[in-house]
Design an enzyme around this catalytic site. Structure first.
Site, PDB file in Angstrom:
ATOM      1  N   SER A 134       4.978   7.521   7.506  1.00 43.25           N
ATOM      2  CA  SER A 134       3.843   8.404   7.747  1.00 43.25           C
ATOM      3  C   SER A 134       3.142   8.035   9.043  1.00 43.25           C
ATOM      4  O   SER A 134       3.004   6.861   9.373  1.00 43.25           O
ATOM      5  CB  SER A 134       2.837   8.324   6.594  1.00 43.25           C
ATOM      6  OG  SER A 134       1.687   9.099   6.887  1.00 43.25           O
ATOM      7  N   LYS A 171       5.813   7.939  -0.900  1.00 44.99           N
ATOM      8  CA  LYS A 171       5.546   8.812   0.255  1.00 44.99           C
ATOM      9  C   LYS A 171       5.201  10.223  -0.202  1.00 44.99           C
ATOM     10  O   LYS A 171       4.324  10.884   0.369  1.00 44.99           O
ATOM     11  CB  LYS A 171       6.767   8.845   1.178  1.00 44.99           C
ATOM     12  CG  LYS A 171       6.647   9.817   2.366  1.00 44.99           C
ATOM     13  CD  LYS A 171       5.400   9.545   3.204  1.00 44.99           C
ATOM     14  CE  LYS A 171       5.445  10.217   4.571  1.00 44.99           C
ATOM     15  NZ  LYS A 171       5.562  11.665   4.553  1.00 44.99           N
ATOM     16  N   HIS A 229       1.687  10.087  -1.259  1.00 45.93           N
ATOM     17  CA  HIS A 229       0.872  10.010  -0.036  1.00 45.93           C
ATOM     18  C   HIS A 229       0.618  11.415   0.495  1.00 45.93           C
ATOM     19  O   HIS A 229      -0.514  11.780   0.832  1.00 45.93           O
ATOM     20  CB  HIS A 229       1.600   9.164   1.013  1.00 45.93           C
ATOM     21  CG  HIS A 229       1.062   9.293   2.410  1.00 45.93           C
ATOM     22  ND1 HIS A 229       1.293  10.405   3.204  1.00 45.93           N
ATOM     23  CD2 HIS A 229       0.309   8.453   3.166  1.00 45.93           C
ATOM     24  CE1 HIS A 229       0.701  10.247   4.368  1.00 45.93           C
ATOM     25  NE2 HIS A 229       0.100   9.067   4.374  1.00 45.93           N
ATOM     26  N   ASN A 230       1.677  12.213   0.563  1.00 45.05           N
ATOM     27  CA  ASN A 230       1.534  13.574   1.068  1.00 45.05           C
ATOM     28  C   ASN A 230       0.678  14.427   0.143  1.00 45.05           C
ATOM     29  O   ASN A 230      -0.046  15.318   0.597  1.00 45.05           O
ATOM     30  CB  ASN A 230       2.907  14.215   1.259  1.00 45.05           C
ATOM     31  CG  ASN A 230       3.641  13.652   2.455  1.00 45.05           C
ATOM     32  OD1 ASN A 230       3.292  12.592   2.971  1.00 45.05           O
ATOM     33  ND2 ASN A 230       4.673  14.337   2.911  1.00 45.05           N
ATOM     34  N   GLU A 267      -2.779  13.652   0.888  1.00 45.05           N
ATOM     35  CA  GLU A 267      -3.015  14.281   2.196  1.00 45.05           C
ATOM     36  C   GLU A 267      -3.329  15.772   2.032  1.00 45.05           C
ATOM     37  O   GLU A 267      -4.274  16.289   2.650  1.00 45.05           O
ATOM     38  CB  GLU A 267      -1.770  14.086   3.056  1.00 45.05           C
ATOM     39  CG  GLU A 267      -1.789  14.722   4.420  1.00 45.05           C
ATOM     40  CD  GLU A 267      -0.446  14.558   5.112  1.00 45.05           C
ATOM     41  OE1 GLU A 267       0.131  15.581   5.528  1.00 45.05           O
ATOM     42  OE2 GLU A 267       0.035  13.412   5.219  1.00 45.05           O
TER      43      GLU A 267
END
Length: 624
Positions: free
Chosen positions: A287, A342, A345-346, A349
């Site tokens: 990222s 990940k 994480h997105n 986000e």
């Protein structure tokens, strides 16, 4: 390294001369007691080697700081090599010299004036643990020919990147700028792809140590063993297609890494398949976007731990650094855990982006603030938050094209590549309520209905009610509360997934590597890293530190989000966060009625408040 008599001293001194660095012979560091034992035909044990290895381990960093050197040392076992490397920098090269026992035994018997008793050779072969890394040289040729082979392999790229798109190109430049020799390959099935490789080579090959290949086999064969290949290509079928090609050129001990946004279930399948062939596989979350990839991203590798150990020094050099100077890279866990983290994480986000957009929209169109005023407000908030997303939003708001705000010319359709939706589906699989992230995905979905929305706008006249005032401080409190809840929801999914998939995720470490380099970096991530250091993790909203924070913001949050919505302003993530918070903090909810309804029409049974948990009841709810 290698057994006695394999040529370590001869080739080591020749290599040192070739590289213009000092040569060190490990035999000269043996204490007298060790030499006496070997002269008497007594094999050294681990205790005998302890002082010897420790002394060299302490000296290696000094040699490195003085420009490097070549050390000839047997280092027969992996634990010996680990002890030697314990205090070193990341750029230690291992060269393993080997040959058949009979040939080396013949050499030993011809050697004169050396304290090593030839009878000990068999004991060295018995305990030898050949490394599955480094350069392997079979010393069957002359020293000059072996030296040439060593030099050629030393100059081979240590890592190869497949895919020279935005991220792949930036990561390649990142590594090369730190002194790594990098091989690159990009398919050239279109003129655009041919130009991409040509332009990249022309621009960068002179400044950095790049080796760009047009043939996949040449690319792989020119990598230093064990081969380390990072795929930076489109997720999905292209990854499987590339793996089918690579499998012909790689073998046991080699490492393949997928640095794209692959679905974690695809990564799990690939990980298991390649493991059957002895090939290490990592699903690597990366990222930071183009700038982060170039200057230091946050890196989330998951999969083969042995594979991670092959690449960790390179990754740690490549990654961003936290406020203490530690690398924003850590081993996440087995299997597909890296890509799962990940994905989450997105998801966070998605929620944070939508949340910021909602407050921008309210201020711009319901409070008539100018973009410069909103930008200034977000900058003020960011003195506390240190949020990358708030930072870039403040920049976006004041960007002009001629005399117009560029943002006003951007069509209000938000794209997505699927990771937000994957996060929602993943949450359903482990029974986690993902309100804010799901709301942010649906907000992007509805933004795509541009024509339908235009039609609806002519059917429903929604007044823009602007008849109330709200202070900047009150707005900040509402924003902050929603942001805390969005993070708590995301980390709760990680906590549950860690148990469900037996990954043993370290939430503190995950938060730490998200403090810099990545898109969702913020001061709050540093707080989370500290909070999650406790031995037993729990839902974030149940930590005393978080409860104290939420108590500062919740009154404004509960009061003002509904007020804003009542004026006709959509607040998808803010309202989802509020509903989650209200539901989570009430010891009684409406779920009892839902369960009674289920029992009424489907005999699904229910538990009672006046009976122990685990006892189930069914009732005929119709009045007789």
């Amino acid at each position: 390294m290698g057994v006695s008599g394999v040529g370590k001293t001869t080739l080591g001194s020749m290599l040192a001369k070739e590289l213009s660095v000092p040569f060190y012979d490990a035999d000269s560091f043996h204490p007298a007691s060790n030499i006496e034992k070997m002269q008497n035909g007594i094999a050294l044990n681990d205790e005998d080697r302890e002082e010897w290895l420790a002394r060299m381990s302490s000296l290696i960093p000094e040699w490195q700081n003085s420009g490097g050197g070549v050390l000839a040392c047997s280092a027969l076992k992996e634990k010996y090599r680990k002890q030697l490397a314990g205090n070193t920098k990341n750029d230690l090269e291992w060269i393993f010299l080997y040959e058949d026992f009979s040939i080396i035994a013949d050499r030993i018997n011809k050697r004169k004036l050396h304290f090593f008793d030839p009878s000990l050779l068999r004991s060295q072969y018995d305990i030898l643990e050949p490394p599955d890394y480094g350069i392997h040289i079979k010393v069957e040729n002359s020293p000059e020919e072996s030296l040439k082979e060593i030099i050629e392999k030393l100059r081979m790229p240590g890592i190869g990147i497949i895919g020279l798109g935005v991220m792949g190109k930036s990561l390649a430049l990142n590594l090369a700028s730190k002194g790594y020799s990098v091989a690159a390959y990009n398919r050239q099935e279109s003129e655009e792809e041919k130009d991409l490789v040509k332009n990249f080579t022309a621009k960068n090959s002179g400044e950095f140590d790049f080796h760009v290949f047009e043939d996949l086999q040449d690319f792989v064969l020119n990598l230093k063993p064990p081969k380390k290949i990072l795929l930076m290509i489109k997720a999905g079928p292209p990854v499987d297609e590339m793996l089918k090609k690579l499998i012909h050129f790689i073998g046991p001990g080699d490492l393949v890494m997928d640095g794209g946004n692959s679905h974690f279930k695809d990564t799990e399948r690939r990980y298991e398949r390649l493991a059957q062939s002895g090939i290490h596989y990592l699903g690597v979350g990366i990222s930071g976007g183009e700038e982060g990839a170039l200057n230091g991203p946050s890196i989330m590798p998951g999969g083969s731990i042995d594979g991670y150990n092959l690449i960790k020094d390179i990754f740690k050099d490549m990654a961003a650094k936290d406020r203490k100077g530690d690398s924003c890279c850590t081993y996440i866990g087995a299997g597909s855990s890296g890509h799962y983290v990940k994905m989450l994480h997105n998801g966070i986000e998605y929620g944070e982006m939508q949340l910021i957009a909602e407050f921008y929209y309210f201020l711009r169109f319901f409070q008539n603030w100018l973009p410069e005023e909103i930008s200034a407000l977000f900058k003020e908030w960011n003195k506390k938050e240190k949020s990358f997303l708030l930072e870039i939003t403040a920049d976006i708001l004041i960007k002009k094209e001629a005399n117009d705000y560029l943002l006003d010319k951007v069509l209000d359709i938000a794209g997505q590549k699927g990771t937000g939706g994957w996060t929602t589906l993943a949450a359903l699989e482990v029974g986690v309520s993902l309100d804010t992230i799901t709301a942010s995905v649906f907000a992007r979905n509805i933004s795509a209905f541009k024509e339908l929305k235009n039609q609806a706008g002519s059917l429903y006249k929604m007044p823009l009610c602007k008849d109330f005032e709200i202070s900047s401080e009150e707005l900040y409190k509402a924003y902050k509360a929603a942001s805390i809840i969005n993070h708590s929801i995301g980390f709760e999914l990680l906590r549950k997934a860690s148990v469900e998939y037996a990954w043993n995720l370290d939430l503190s470490e995950i938060a730490r590597i998200w403090t810099n380099g990545c898109i969702i970096r913020s001061a709050f991530m540093e707080d989370l890293s500290e909070i999650y250091t406790s031995a037993e993790t729990r839902h974030l909203l149940l930590y005393q530190e978080i409860a104290e924070e939420m108590n500062k913001y919740q009154d404004s949050f509960i009061r003002n989000v509904p007020r804003i919505i009542s004026r006709g302003c959509p607040m998808q993530v803010s309202s989802a966060a509020l509903n989650y918070f209200l539901s989570f903090t009430r010891d009684k909810t409406s779920a009892n009625l839902i369960q009674a309804q289920r029992d009424y029409f489907g005999a699904h049974t229910y538990e009672r408040t006046d009976k122990p948990r685990g006892e189930y009841f069914h009732t005929n709810w119709k009045q007789e």
